[in-house]
Design a protein around this motif. Structure first.
Motif: not given
Length: 457
Positions: A216-222
């Motif tokens: 998994e890789l978590l990325l911010p939308v903002a």
């Protein structure tokens, strides 16, 4: 002296004991699976994913030969006409370029296209030879970042992207305010040896017998704040999209090394976030500033803010393709459109459109949205990639596109399918004014018709 011995379990007793233990543990494993928590589990505590389930997709009946009328018979007061039985059947966003898309029922329209579309792109540091992680500054300066897509790395089609928005109900009562949206990027990955075997078992327990281990890789939308950029080690760098270069934020510090290995990228891999203050201006076939009331722009889309596809046209081309085991029907998802309509029995009718309006039905709370139909979509070999498994067909549909769809004088020896759109807004005085909505079921109202001539990049 013979020592007394305790009772010895025979085979049937041992089996009965084992069954008893399993019956006792099974409910515990069901409600409390013995697997490490994932980022998805953490997000679900305060967020909810957007997107339709496969059974709710507007493309389920993609091969149907017609679309039922929805009862609307509105006419444009400016002289336009409503295309009978032509409506939006599906809406798709692609938050990470060339990865799996998210089908939605409605979407906000911004100058850059649909909200959340093409916020990120993967890129490789291109050079005549692979660049190692420990490369010197001199070596780095001799290279440049170039975006990558399924054209070079078809396994990008199997990279799952989920968009999680804050859920007010879930977050109610928490001490900290939950306001950030996130993208969760997942790809298949199994470590070798015992660790990989355990991850395989954990995936089956957590998500069912068909599940596979994932990374998994978590990325911010903002877009990250300056302090976040400094703390995370991000950097502004130039990245090339076709023949254009744009300054964007390289967030490769967050990338797991396994993703580069999974995709088969030999060079250094980065992931770039488009800077909302450094968007790419769109010229060529797009409306001018005087015509649109603002300078058309785009993010990491190929060339224009939105792409429209007509299912009727896909069905017509499907009938011309030589089928085999690898391509039994022409899935419209191969063309990665944002707005998918169906004009029933009139394929390629969209190629006569110059300006359109999507009008809502009587039960909708949304207003109409207007678009400039800028040009045809000139196709490369990317639609040859199967969106489900990432397998690239040797010839189709590229061969049939070039044979039957060389229809634009500005794109000789190339096949065309679909149209590029630029949003138009009633008011353009401020960014807040430049918003509209599209939703599944809206009808297509053709305001202007004419011919198209593709201007290459």
């Amino acid at each position: 002296m013979v020592l007394p011995s305790g009772p010895v379990l025979d085979a049937s007793s041992a089996f009965l004991l084992l069954v008893t233990v399993l019956v006792f543990l099974l409910p515990l494993f069901t409600y409390f699976p013995p697997v490490p928590p994932s980022q998805r589990d953490a997000l679900l505590e305060t967020h909810s994913p957007i997107g339709l389930k496969p059974g709710d997709s507007g493309l389920q009946s993609k091969q149907r030969g017609h679309v039922e009328a929805n009862g609307s018979s509105a006419k444009s007061m400016s002289g336009g006409k409503l295309k009978a039985h032509c409506e939006i059947r599906s809406l798709c966003i692609y938050p990470v370029k060339s990865c799996k898309g998210i089908e939605v029922r409605q979407s906000k329209v911004l100058p850059t296209g649909l909200e959340f579309d093409r916020l990120y792109t993967f890129a490789q540091l291109k050079s005549p030879f692979p660049l190692g992680v420990q490369a010197t500054d001199e070596e780095k300066e001799a290279h440049k970042w170039e975006f990558i897509t399924q054209r070079q790395f078809p396994l990008l089609a199997t990279v799952q992207v989920d968009l999680y928005l804050p859920d007010a109900i879930k977050a109610n009562g928490r001490s900290t305010k939950v306001s950030d949206a996130f993208l969760l990027v997942r790809f298949p990955w199994q470590e070798p040896g015992l660790r990989g075997a355990l991850s395989w078992v954990a995936a089956k327990i957590a998500r069912g017998r068909h599940a596979q281990p994932e990374k998994e890789l978590l990325l911010p939308v903002a877009f990250p704040r300056p302090d976040e950029i400094e703390a995370r080690g991000y950097a502004y760098e130039q990245v090339t999209i076709w023949r254009e270069s744009v300054t964007a934020l390289n967030m490769e510090a967050d990338l797991p090394q396994e993703l580069r290995l999974y995709l088969g990228v030999s060079n250094r891999l980065g992931i770039f976030r488009i800077d909302p203050d450094r968007l790419r201006p769109v010229y060529r076939c797009a409306p001018t500033v005087d015509e649109a009331g603002y300078q058309p722009v785009t993010g990491f889309q190929d060339a224009y803010p939105l792409h429209l596809l007509n299912l009727s046209s896909v069905r017509d081309l499907d009938g011309k393709i030589d089928k085999d085991e690898a391509i039994r029907d022409l899935d419209p998802r191969r063309f990665r459109a944002n707005i998918i309509v169906d004009s029933g029995d009139t394929p390629y009718d969209e190629e006569t459109w110059k300006k359109i309006r999507f009008t809502p039905g009587p039960s909708s709370k949304r207003g109409a949205s207007t678009f400039h139909v800028s040009c045809r979509t000139v196709r490369c070999k990317m639609p040859n990639v199967d969106p489900d498994n990432g397998h690239r067909h040797a010839v189709e549909p590229d061969r049939s596109l070039r044979k039957y769809r060389e229809v634009d004088e500005g794109a000789r020896h190339k096949g065309c399918l679909g149209m590029q759109l630029t949003p138009l807004f009633d008011e353009t005085a401020s960014p807040e004014d430049m918003e509209s909505w599209v939703e599944v079921g809206m009808c297509v109202e053709v305001l202007e018709q004419g011919s198209h001539f593709y201007i290459p990049q």
